[in-house]
Scaffold this active site. Structure first.
Site, PDB file in Angstrom:
ATOM      1  CG  ASP A 114      -1.581   1.246   1.631  1.00 48.84           C
ATOM      2  OD1 ASP A 114      -2.210   1.690   0.724  1.00 48.84           O
ATOM      3  OD2 ASP A 114      -1.159   1.749   2.936  1.00 48.84           O
ATOM      4  CG  ASP A 116      -1.418   7.592   1.221  1.00 47.64           C
ATOM      5  OD1 ASP A 116      -0.928   8.690   1.115  1.00 47.64           O
ATOM      6  OD2 ASP A 116      -1.967   7.377   0.214  1.00 47.64           O
TER       7      ASP A 116
END
Ligand SMILES: Nc1nc2c(ncn2[C@@H]2O[C@H](COP(=O)(O)O)[C@@H](O)[C@H]2O)c(=O)[nH]1
Ligand SMILES: [Mg+2]
Length: 477
Positions: A114, A116
């Site tokens: 991922d 953020d």
């Protein structure tokens, strides 16, 4: 609301646990001896005259049972203190990786990330920025009072995982068994007394049907929303500040509207790109530079591992951030890059096809037959991803920070290995390594042992003492 971040007791080392069991056992032997002595005392009393013996016996039994319990208590406390483990012997390394299951990284062929709060870590300036912009949107777009501008983001006010009662405008901690944790309930910026909480909820249990769903979303009129995202810290802070303002000024307001307006204001900060532009304009202020990010990703690449990125963020934003954290060549390290994936829908909704995006952000209309290195894709879904890449099951390890949006479905439905990035753990572990914490937990466990043993004594004096111990334990928690 510092106490909301109570350290995770599951990380208690087995060393402490067995040591504590030993204290409690010692205490119980001692208690047997005491009670035998007391038994002899009671038979002495029986030799007195019947009338006075009855009175004497009643008061003396009360006194003696309370005394014996306090004697065991003091003895246990001394033992616990004497045998206290040294903090260094039980401390946990805050930089450790905790494995819940056995796995070999040698067998892991594909690494997914991922973006953020997984590859990109943000400074506290980002929460202040989100809070300030959303607060100003509330004032300018939703016509909230100008006086709200006096409020600023409160960094340590809330932690991830709290629940918010939308109707009652209360922020609180609810445990895994759906019990409200007394002492953690806040209205605006102030705690709500326990008695008031118990009266409002008819106890402490919150029925499943009014809790938010698996992804922390509230639907079908459920009134408890859970905040599971690190990005939601400013949202909780803003909700509490606005509630505080309205209450302070005796303004009659509808909490449901307030919740909706704050949610929309926060969503605007993200969806309208205000936050992205601010971060891109001053990347060094908002993104924490990861000293080892490039080295780790490069090493995986050099060892022939496949790598991919699946993020909900837009390409420009990710590109600027990754160029800063990893270097301008970051795309050479990744085999597949998917932006604006719309997780958690990405993992469940088979209908959305992948779409190619140019470096300039233009969307192309051609059908996607393979996911190619060097290209950028938007949206799509996991089923298509699995079909096009063949990256299935336990050979894939995916890292993310959102327990539900990133990790739960992948593990439960698709059998990928997952790594949870939980930045809060570092601070939790540091607390666990303090002398105060080790002492408190040691004594709390010893006291729990005493309570468990002595609560079977039904006489009033013993019950009163055990009641006091229970209150002491509650205060420690
Ligand atoms: N529409 C909303 N978007 C939000 C909100 N909180 C965060 N975000 C955005 O989600 C992604 C997370 O990206 P990922 O890399 O972790 O998948 C990021 O772009 C945020 O801006 C919100 O409340 N509403
Ligand atoms: Mg994330």
């Amino acid at each position: 609301m510092g106490h909301l971040s109570a350290p995770l007791s599951c990380l208690l080392s087995p060393g402490i646990a067995s040591l504590l069991r030993r204290h409690v056992l010692k205490a119980s032997h001692h208690f047997s001896a005491v009670s035998r002595r007391r038994g002899r005392g009671r038979s002495d009393l029986l030799s007195r005259s019947r009338a006075s013996a009855r009175t004497d016996r009643a008061s003396s039994a009360c006194g003696s049972s309370a005394d014996s319990l306090w004697s065991v208590y003091n003895h246990t406390k001394r033992h616990t203190q004497d045998a206290m483990p040294s903090v260094s012997s039980v401390s946990v390394d805050p930089d450790s990786i905790f494995a819940n299951n056995e796995m070999s990284l040698r067998d892991t062929e594909v690494y997914g990330f991922d973006y953020d709060y997984t590859l990109a870590f943000y400074s506290s300036h980002l929460h202040t920025l989100i809070f300030d912009i959303a607060r100003d949107i509330l004032i300018s777009k939703h016509r909230y009072p100008e006086g709200l501008r006096a409020y600023e983001y409160i960094p340590d006010f809330a932690v991830r995982g709290l629940h918010y009662d939308v109707q009652k405008a209360l922020l609180m901690k609810i445990d895994a068994f759906h019990y409200i944790q007394l002492g953690t309930v806040y209205r605006g910026l102030h705690p709500v007394p326990d008695e008031e909480v118990v009266a409002m909820y008819d106890g402490c249990h919150v029925p499943l049907e009014i809790m938010s769903d698996f992804y922390g979303k509230s639907s079908h009129g459920q009134s408890m929303k859970q905040f599971m995202d690190i990005f939601s810290l400013p949202e909780m802070s803003l909700l509490s500040c606005v509630n505080d303002f309205f209450m302070k000024h005796n303004i009659d307001y509808e909490p449901v509207h307030l919740h909706k307006d704050v949610k929309e204001a926060i969503r605007d900060v993200h969806v309208k790109g205000i936050m992205y532009r601010a971060v891109e304009a001053d990347i060094g202020k908002y993104i924490c530079y990861g000293e080892q990010s490039h080295a780790v990703l490069k090493k995986l690449h050099e060892h022939g591992k496949k790598m991919f990125l699946i993020t909900n963020s837009p390409f420009d934003f990710v590109d600027r951030g990754m160029s800063y954290i990893v270097g301008r060549d970051w795309r050479d390290l990744f085999d597949v890059v998917i932006v604006q994936a719309d997780k958690p829908g990405f993992f469940n909704d088979r209908r959305k096809p992948f779409r190619r995006v140019t470096d300039k952000g233009a969307l192309l209309w051609d059908r996607i037959h393979k996911l190619e290195k060097g290209q950028i894709y938007k949206q799509g879904n996991l089923y298509e991803f699995l079909r096009l890449t063949g990256w299935r099951g336990s050979k894939v390890l995916y890292f993310g920070d959102h327990i539900y949006s990133d990790l739960a479905d992948l593990t439960l439905k698709h059998g990928w290995r997952t790594g949870a990035i939980v930045p809060e753990l570092r601070e939790e572990i540091k607390i666990m390594n303090t002398e105060e914490y080790v002492h408190t937990v040691s004594w709390m466990q010893a006291l729990t042992g005493l309570i468990e043993q002595m609560q079977v004594r039904r006489d009033a004096a013993s019950q009163a003492v055990v009641g006091e111990w229970i209150r002491e334990r509650q205060a420690m928690r």
